[in-house]
Design an enzyme around this catalytic site. Structure first.
Site, PDB file in Angstrom:
ATOM      1  N   ASN A 148       0.803  -1.229   0.000  1.00  0.00           N
ATOM      2  CA  ASN A 148       0.000   0.000   0.000  1.00  0.00           C
ATOM      3  C   ASN A 148       0.835   1.278   0.000  1.00  0.00           C
ATOM      4  O   ASN A 148       0.284   2.365  -0.137  1.00  0.00           O
ATOM      5  CB  ASN A 148      -0.958   0.008   1.202  1.00  0.00           C
ATOM      6  CG  ASN A 148      -0.246  -0.220   2.515  1.00  0.00           C
ATOM      7  OD1 ASN A 148       0.503  -1.192   2.661  1.00  0.00           O
ATOM      8  ND2 ASN A 148      -0.450   0.652   3.466  1.00  0.00           N
ATOM      9  N   GLN A 178      -5.128  -3.903  -1.774  1.00  0.00           N
ATOM     10  CA  GLN A 178      -4.685  -2.976  -2.828  1.00  0.00           C
ATOM     11  C   GLN A 178      -4.629  -3.642  -4.202  1.00  0.00           C
ATOM     12  O   GLN A 178      -4.259  -2.996  -5.181  1.00  0.00           O
ATOM     13  CB  GLN A 178      -3.312  -2.373  -2.473  1.00  0.00           C
ATOM     14  CG  GLN A 178      -3.297  -1.565  -1.182  1.00  0.00           C
ATOM     15  CD  GLN A 178      -4.072  -0.242  -1.264  1.00  0.00           C
ATOM     16  OE1 GLN A 178      -4.470   0.211  -2.349  1.00  0.00           O
ATOM     17  NE2 GLN A 178      -4.313   0.382  -0.118  1.00  0.00           N
ATOM     18  N   SER A 198     -11.548  -5.278   1.041  1.00  0.00           N
ATOM     19  CA  SER A 198     -12.170  -4.101   1.649  1.00  0.00           C
ATOM     20  C   SER A 198     -12.949  -3.342   0.582  1.00  0.00           C
ATOM     21  O   SER A 198     -12.497  -3.235  -0.567  1.00  0.00           O
ATOM     22  CB  SER A 198     -11.077  -3.202   2.226  1.00  0.00           C
ATOM     23  OG  SER A 198     -11.651  -2.056   2.806  1.00  0.00           O
ATOM     24  N   HIS A 200     -13.960   0.020   0.692  1.00  0.00           N
ATOM     25  CA  HIS A 200     -13.773   1.456   0.466  1.00  0.00           C
ATOM     26  C   HIS A 200     -12.570   1.797  -0.417  1.00  0.00           C
ATOM     27  O   HIS A 200     -12.369   2.941  -0.791  1.00  0.00           O
ATOM     28  CB  HIS A 200     -13.737   2.234   1.795  1.00  0.00           C
ATOM     29  CG  HIS A 200     -12.498   2.073   2.619  1.00  0.00           C
ATOM     30  ND1 HIS A 200     -11.515   3.022   2.637  1.00  0.00           N
ATOM     31  CD2 HIS A 200     -12.112   1.102   3.472  1.00  0.00           C
ATOM     32  CE1 HIS A 200     -10.562   2.627   3.484  1.00  0.00           C
ATOM     33  NE2 HIS A 200     -10.906   1.473   3.999  1.00  0.00           N
ATOM     34  N   THR A 236     -25.281  -8.356  13.607  1.00  0.00           N
ATOM     35  CA  THR A 236     -26.253  -8.200  12.526  1.00  0.00           C
ATOM     36  C   THR A 236     -25.570  -7.622  11.289  1.00  0.00           C
ATOM     37  O   THR A 236     -24.866  -6.606  11.381  1.00  0.00           O
ATOM     38  CB  THR A 236     -27.399  -7.270  12.981  1.00  0.00           C
ATOM     39  OG1 THR A 236     -27.944  -7.831  14.177  1.00  0.00           O
ATOM     40  CG2 THR A 236     -28.481  -7.139  11.926  1.00  0.00           C
ATOM     41  N   CYS A 322      -2.084   5.367   7.079  1.00  0.00           N
ATOM     42  CA  CYS A 322      -1.979   4.794   8.428  1.00  0.00           C
ATOM     43  C   CYS A 322      -0.730   5.257   9.152  1.00  0.00           C
ATOM     44  O   CYS A 322      -0.648   5.203  10.365  1.00  0.00           O
ATOM     45  CB  CYS A 322      -1.961   3.280   8.362  1.00  0.00           C
ATOM     46  SG  CYS A 322      -3.352   2.641   7.465  1.00  0.00           S
TER      47      CYS A 322
HETATM   48  N1  PMP Z   1      -4.539  -3.785   4.231  1.00  0.00           N
HETATM   49  C1  PMP Z   1      -4.086  -2.867   3.377  1.00  0.00           C
HETATM   50  C2  PMP Z   1      -2.988  -3.235   2.433  1.00  0.00           C
HETATM   51  C3  PMP Z   1      -4.624  -1.583   3.369  1.00  0.00           C
HETATM   52  O1  PMP Z   1      -4.159  -0.662   2.503  1.00  0.00           O
HETATM   53  C4  PMP Z   1      -5.673  -1.273   4.262  1.00  0.00           C
HETATM   54  C5  PMP Z   1      -6.285   0.119   4.292  1.00  0.00           C
HETATM   55  N2  PMP Z   1      -5.373   1.127   4.597  1.00  0.00           N
HETATM   56  C6  PMP Z   1      -6.116  -2.269   5.153  1.00  0.00           C
HETATM   57  C7  PMP Z   1      -5.533  -3.513   5.107  1.00  0.00           C
HETATM   58  C8  PMP Z   1      -7.223  -2.015   6.138  1.00  0.00           C
HETATM   59  O2  PMP Z   1      -8.450  -1.948   5.474  1.00  0.00           O
HETATM   60  P1  PMP Z   1      -9.769  -1.376   6.184  1.00  0.00           P
HETATM   61  O3  PMP Z   1      -9.649   0.118   6.131  1.00  0.00           O
HETATM   62  O4  PMP Z   1     -10.891  -1.911   5.352  1.00  0.00           O
HETATM   63  O5  PMP Z   1      -9.795  -1.914   7.568  1.00  0.00           O
END
Ligand code: PMP
Length: 376
Positions: A148, A178, A198, A200, A236, A322
């Site tokens: 990422n 990614q 994921s 989003h 749920t 992050c």
């Molecule tokens: N793994 C990777 C490689 C990511 O880029 C991310 C998001 N930054 C995550 C895990 C975590 O995903 P989520 O925001 O859906 O918890």
């Protein structure tokens, strides 16, 4: 607005937003036996089928979660818990997302011997290093497919194919966040027992994701309670978010290769334009996923640069979302020279990015170079 921070999150598509809104109206609990419940359950089943189809899985292999952080934690702790009486070794890499890294730290605290594979001198994770780190005592091996922070693609499928043949009981897990909907992914060729996804990052809503668990693989649940998701993930189900997730998938499931080629052409253009400026250093390479690109502007601090670009309505990230401005340990692992670490920004594309976006970015990077103070 020029949004080039798509590895942090993506703009939800119109189809995804309207699927969320429509499903909010259908408010029944999918576990209820009356017709409102049945209606909600139908939406859930349809969404599960869409996610399963997108990676060549069967519906029963998909479990909805609150996102990839939960999927990663569930996979890693579940595998460890299942096997810890017989197997006390766990293998990962030094360049994972914190939701994997910190889960492995916890396994270590709990008595596992954790082996973390670092990139070699070329900044690549070697498949042979992953394979050789696994032995008969290994409970879990977890590697991401696309990094990422710099887009590096790891040879996970190759490594896992050997590992599963040699040690069928060792569980394999891939964080595909990614890579999903950006590279054509099929569970059959990935050789993974578990895969995290994921919504989003693919123009779906936040707070929803999925964990693929291969048929026949059984791990204990991470969340216990009312027994939803075949008692594997209680709570749920959020039908609106799940419907938003599947609408995003429906929109992207075709033309993955064509979109990849388009974004690849953007990456080449970005690299060409960067090489026109002496002050820009490229940390990624053309071997990386074109969606995630790491560059450094010599002498300028990442955060200062990020806010300068923001003033011009251009949105990028320093390292990863992050790492929140801290020196990236992942980029250090990838052997990015220390003089570039403080000056790195991440340019992450989506299908909606354009060459004009890149032209604007380069124009403002050149302006920043001329007008901002250099780090001593
Ligand atoms: N793994 C990777 C490689 C990511 O880029 C991310 C998001 N930054 C995550 C895990 C975590 O995903 P989520 O925001 O859906 O918890």
């Amino acid at each position: 607005m020029i949004y080039l921070d798509n590895a942090a999150t993506t703009k939800p598509s119109e189809a995804s937003v309207s699927a969320v809104m429509n499903a909010l109206e259908c408010f029944g609990n999918p576990s209820s036996l009356h017709k409102l419940g049945v209606e909600a359950e139908k939406l859930l089943d349809k969404a599960r089928a869409a996610i399963a189809d997108s990676i060549g899985a069967t519906d029963s292999e998909i479990y909805f979660t609150s996102g990839a952080t939960e999927s990663n934690n569930t996979a890693i702790f579940g595998a460890a818990k299942k096997l810890y009486k017989r197997k006390k070794r766990a293998v990962t890499t030094t360049i994972e997302h914190p939701s994997v890294t910190k889960a492995f730290d916890r396994l270590e605290e709990d008595g596992f011997e954790v082996v973390r594979i670092a990139p070699n001198d070329n900044g690549e994770i070697d498949a042979a290093d992953i394979i050789n780190a696994v032995d008969d005592n290994t409970a879990i091996v977890s590697c991401m497919l696309v990094n990422n922070e710099n887009g590096r693609i790891l040879p996970v499928d190759k490594a896992f194919s050997v590992i599963k043949k040699r040690y069928p009981q060792t569980l394999t897990h891939i964080d595909c966040v990614q890579a999903y909907m950006k590279l054509p992914l099929k569970v059959k060729t990935l050789n993974a027992d578990m895969i995290s996804l994921s919504a989003h990052k693919i123009h779906g809503p936040k707070g929803v994701g999925a964990l693929f668990i291969k048929k026949g693989v059984v791990i204990p649940p991470y969340l216990v309670g009312g027994g939803q998701e075949k008692a594997f993930r209680s709570g749920t189900e959020s039908i609106p978010l799940i419907c938003g997730f599947s609408a995003a998938v429906d929109e992207l499931k075709c033309n993955i290769t064509e979109r990849f080629d388009y974004v690849k052409s953007l990456q080449s253009y970005l690299f060409d334009r960067c090489s026109e400026c002496d002050s820009i250093h490229i940390n990624s390479s053309s071997a990386c996923s074109p969606y995630v690109n790491s560059i450094a502007v010599k002498g300028l601090k990442s955060e200062v640069l990020l806010h300068f670009l923001e003033e011009h309505d251009i949105f990028v990230s320093s390292g990863s979302a992050c790492s929140k401005g801290k020196k990236s340990s992942v980029l250090q692992e990838f052997k990015v020279e220390s003089k570039y670490l403080d000056s790195t920004i991440r340019i992450s594309f989506s299908k909606d990015s354009t060459k004009e976006d890149i032209d604007k970015l380069i124009e403002k990077l050149c302006l920043a170079e001329k007008t901002l103070c250099k780090i001593k």
